[in-house]
Design an enzyme around this catalytic site. Structure first.
Site, PDB file in Angstrom:
ATOM      1  N   ASP A 121     -15.083   2.377   7.430  1.00  0.00           N
ATOM      2  CA  ASP A 121     -14.030   3.301   7.029  1.00  0.00           C
ATOM      3  C   ASP A 121     -14.553   4.312   6.021  1.00  0.00           C
ATOM      4  OD1 ASP A 121     -11.218   4.252   6.640  1.00  0.00           O
ATOM      5  OD2 ASP A 121     -11.585   3.462   4.638  1.00  0.00           O
ATOM      6  N   HIS A 143       0.844  -1.197   0.000  1.00  0.00           N
ATOM      7  CA  HIS A 143       0.000   0.000   0.000  1.00  0.00           C
ATOM      8  C   HIS A 143       0.874   1.240   0.000  1.00  0.00           C
ATOM      9  CE1 HIS A 143      -3.391   2.654   0.862  1.00  0.00           C
ATOM     10  NE2 HIS A 143      -2.589   3.274   1.684  1.00  0.00           N
ATOM     11  N   LYS A 182      -8.587  -1.502   5.760  1.00  0.00           N
ATOM     12  CA  LYS A 182      -8.807  -2.019   4.403  1.00  0.00           C
ATOM     13  C   LYS A 182      -7.818  -3.135   4.079  1.00  0.00           C
ATOM     14  CE  LYS A 182      -8.674   2.159   2.481  1.00  0.00           C
ATOM     15  NZ  LYS A 182      -8.929   3.173   3.504  1.00  0.00           N
ATOM     16  N   SER A 226      -7.562   3.810   9.169  1.00  0.00           N
ATOM     17  CA  SER A 226      -8.256   3.803   7.881  1.00  0.00           C
ATOM     18  C   SER A 226      -7.511   2.927   6.881  1.00  0.00           C
ATOM     19  CB  SER A 226      -8.366   5.230   7.350  1.00  0.00           C
ATOM     20  OG  SER A 226      -8.903   5.244   6.046  1.00  0.00           O
ATOM     21  N   ARG A 235     -14.703  12.662   8.201  1.00  0.00           N
ATOM     22  CA  ARG A 235     -13.429  13.339   8.490  1.00  0.00           C
ATOM     23  C   ARG A 235     -13.136  14.404   7.453  1.00  0.00           C
ATOM     24  NH1 ARG A 235      -9.565   8.677   8.048  1.00  0.00           N
ATOM     25  NH2 ARG A 235      -7.965  10.286   8.293  1.00  0.00           N
TER      26      ARG A 235
END
Length: 435
Positions: A163, A84, A189, A185, A170
């Site tokens: 999320d 990621h 995932k 967050s 947010r």
């Protein structure tokens, strides 16, 4: 709800830690619509001011990961990896790492996002390949990993729905820039997507959410700690985002640059970062080498010999796309404009987020969710920080189908760079690796 939301807000406001039961109940009830947005907004602001302990952040992450479906990848042999990136300008490393890791025998199961704001999205880049689809059933997702060795899919609506709800809140309550909320967050995932081990590319600089190395390191540390608390091995690479990564910013143009890297070419900083991320993924896998330098040599050999490009072609074909599109080296945009600086010297600095916003102006990105994008729009970077530029050398080339935006886009791009008489020191592409 067993706990009063008012009491939980009061507790966090006074910097007291919430229990695992309180956090899980809060997330379950909010996802079910039983807690109003105004109360959850107050909780998010209390977290922003008071922070969270590592344990609280871990519990919040697990609660969000378990708020929807979770992929079961146990039917795929071996240790499954995910990678990621926290987002950046010209970051096409995922396009390289999927086929590269598959060629190394490391199954990689990844879900990616679309671009929003000044950062690009891997899903948009992949969908610039004609016919290629990015949304798969769970059976298709697993089949691609088993047959090709990797998959890169759009996140499903059922994955970590808490999320999605919290992030939207947010975004409008000025609570995006909270490290515990960012970490939970991202990791929620990743956990829901089912991978056993995760490599994180945490961006740092003017084109990243974390502007300085200390903040990037703290975010990385928290995500590694979440991995510890949830039984996942996590490695974080802190990388530079003070200038575009590579020489391409856009969608089709970034696919072309990824193909160049997989063919044994590519810009040095991009190749270096891809190599280091691949080494960390390899060392977390069942194919780990005794020494990292051995792993690095194997990765470099596969890239230099172009061995993973056929794996990318296979993936494109299996995902419904046209592999011949990977042979393209030009863009089909109607308009092309070279951009020049008004003085000579060394490129000293770059407001990288502004480069990303210029790409959005050209049509390569979205200013809001749901907008269509132009796959053929983009920027080709001709000069890198630390290089000397004369007045007759272009700093970049703009591609677009929107002729009217070219004058302002060119002006904003040149304004994003500074020039100095002395050659500056340029930050390395990899700052630090946290394991």
């Amino acid at each position: 709800m067993r706990f009063r939301m008012y009491d939980l807000i009061e507790k966090k406001k006074h910097k007291k830690a919430l229990t695992e039961e309180e956090i899980r109940e809060m997330i379950t009830c909010y996802t079910a619509g039983e807690i109003p947005d105004y109360q959850m907004s107050a909780m998010l602001m209390a977290i922003w001011y008071s922070g969270m302990t590592d344990e609280e952040t871990g519990w919040l992450t697990m609660a969000m990961a378990e708020s929807g479906e979770q992929l079961d990848l146990s039917g795929i042999p071996g240790t499954k990896l995910d990678k990621h990136s926290t987002g950046g300008i010209g970051d096409k490393t995922t396009l390289v790492l999927g086929p590269l890791m598959a060629e190394l025998g490391v199954p990689t199961a990844k879900m990616s996002g679309r671009g929003l704001g000044f950062t690009g999205g891997t899903v948009d880049k992949l969908e610039s390949i004609p016919g290629l689809k990015s949304e798969f059933t769970e059976e298709e997702f697993i089949r691609l990993v088993r047959t090709v060795g990797f998959v890169d899919a759009a996140q499903t609506k059922e994955l970590a729905p808490a999320d999605k709800l919290l992030y939207a809140l947010r975004d409008v309550t000025a609570t995006v820039d909270s490290i515990p909320l960012i970490a939970s967050s991202i990791m929620s995932k990743k956990l829901a997507a089912g991978a056993d081990r995760i490599v994180l590319d945490v961006k740092c600089g003017s084109g990243a959410f974390m502007q300085d190395a200390a903040s990037a390191k703290e975010l990385a540390r928290q995500m590694i700690r979440i991995g510890d608390l949830t039984g996942r091995k996590v490695t974080a690479v802190i990388s530079d985002m003070n200038q575009p990564l590579g020489t391409a910013v856009g969608n089709s143009i970034e696919v072309q640059e990824a193909v160049a890297v997989l063919s044994g070419a590519g810009e040095t900083r991009l190749v270096t970062l891809c190599t280091e991320l691949a080494v960390e993924m390899l060392q977390l896998s069942d194919q780990a080498r005794p020494y990292r330098e051995d792993a690095r040599a194997v990765v470099r050999k596969i890239l230099a010999e172009g061995l993973a490009l056929n794996r990318f072609r296979e993936y494109v074909r299996e995902a419904g796309g046209d592999p011949a599109a990977l042979d393209r080296t030009e863009l089909d945009a109607k308009y092309r404009k070279e951009v020049f600086m008004d003085r000579e010297g060394y490129l000293a600095s770059c407001n990288n987020s502004e480069v990303g916003l210029v790409s959005v102006m050209l049509g390569a990105g979205r200013s809001k969710k749901g907008e269509s994008i132009d796959f053929e729009a983009g920027i080709r970077i001709c000069k890198r920080l630390g290089e000397y530029i004369s007045k007759d050398e272009p700093i970049a080339i703009l591609y677009t189908n929107r002729e009217e935006v070219l004058p302002e886009a060119a002006h904003r791009l040149t304004a994003a760079y500074t020039v100095s008489e002395e050659k500056p020191e340029v930050a390395p592409v990899v700052y630090e690796i946290l394991r």
